[in-house]
Design an enzyme around this catalytic site. Structure first.
Site: not given
Ligand code: PMP
Length: 283
Positions: A33, A100, A146, A179, A204
């Site tokens: 996503y 499935r 993601k 994070e 991410l």
């Molecule tokens: N880390 C994670 C695990 C996230 O879900 C997000 C938000 N999607 C971010 C970092 C920040 O990413 P972005 O700045 O692209 O929203």
């Protein structure tokens, strides 16, 4: 306000938008996503978000549901139909519906859903700052993709909410902060160096993170990408998070221990202002 969603080629009322029970997103979290902010009717960092969408698809060995031009059109159409001036547009692509079986289905077509909703930037929260708790990072080793498998993120966020905190910072086995559950973590050291995790499989690579990094570099701020420990974060001068909806939000306490003097720090404030100006005037 009646809301509309885009589902596999059709714009349908939000309340009646459906995908099949054997959609692989539903059964295997076999999908990815993106969330893009809409500010004053314009998309913030659309190109980088769509590049990351393509990257996630490639890493998942999934075909794109459509080319970029019609995708951009569909995003705008969902934003328009939902009359979103400030908010977010959400896009989800799964490997599609099929009986499935773990292995990739031969016949399934990727399924695309796009929704949009109104959401104002959280100015009060950005002003005041937030507190976070820390929790073990129990996620898989491809956090750079993601995917819609957010089980660990959901559990951690809920634990944070139950602890009266805004979020949880996730800490790996080596004691390093990776994070937040939906944002990237940053600290400012006592000698004014900006530090955030290396963009590898452990985090991410946030689009907001990249934009804030570019803004920081333009301003000549010292910036380094490396993991930092929980102890270092608690002893830091400042801390903050970045994300599509959080923008730049100060972190004023970690596990109830105040960061710096317990107030949003000056460098955080400066980056916050720069990012707000940037988001108000997207390229
Ligand atoms: N880390 C994670 C695990 C996230 O879900 C997000 C938000 N999607 C971010 C970092 C920040 O990413 P972005 O700045 O692209 O929203």
């Amino acid at each position: 306000m009646s809301r509309y969603a885009y589902v596999n080629g059709r714009y349908v009322p939000h309340g009646r938008a459906q995908v099949h029970i054997e959609d692989r997103g539903y059964q295997f979290a076999d999908g990815i996503y993106e969330v893009v902010a809409v500010r004053h009717g314009r998309l913030v960092d659309e190109g980088p978000h769509l590049d990351r969408l393509d990257r996630s698809l490639a890493e998942m060995r999934m075909a794109a549901p459509m080319a970029r031009a019609p995708l951009r059109h569909a995003m705008r159409e969902v934003i328009r139909r939902n009359r979103v001036a400030d908010g977010i547009v959400y896009m989800q692509v799964t490997r599609g519906a099929a009986p499935r079986e773990h292995a990739f289905p031969k016949a399934a077509k990727p399924a695309l859903v796009i929704t949009a909703k109104r959401l104002l930037p959280k100015f009060a929260q950005m002003e005041k700052g937030v507190s976070v708790i820390t929790l073990p990072d129990i996620r898989w080793k491809r956090r750079d993709i993601k995917t819609v498998n957010l089980t660990a993120n959901v559990l951690a966020k809920q634990q944070a909410v139950e602890a009266g905190a805004f979020d949880a910072w996730l800490v790996d086995e080596g004691g390093m902060v990776s994070e937040g559950t939906a944002s990237n973590a940053w600290i400012v050291t006592k000698d004014k160096e900006l530090v955030t995790h290396t963009p590898d499989y452990r985090i991410l690579n946030g689009i907001t993170r990249l934009s804030v990094r570019a803004l920081a570099e333009t301003e000549g701020y010292r910036f380094v990408e490396r993991p930092f420990s929980l102890a270092e974060a608690q002893a830091a001068a400042e801390a903050f998070i970045t994300g599509t909806t959080a923008w730049v939000t100060p972190v004023i306490a970690i596990d109830k221990k105040q960061v710096g003097d317990g107030k949003p720090g000056p460098l955080t404030r400066a980056l916050q202002r720069l990012y707000a100006t940037y988001a108000d005037n997207p390229a």
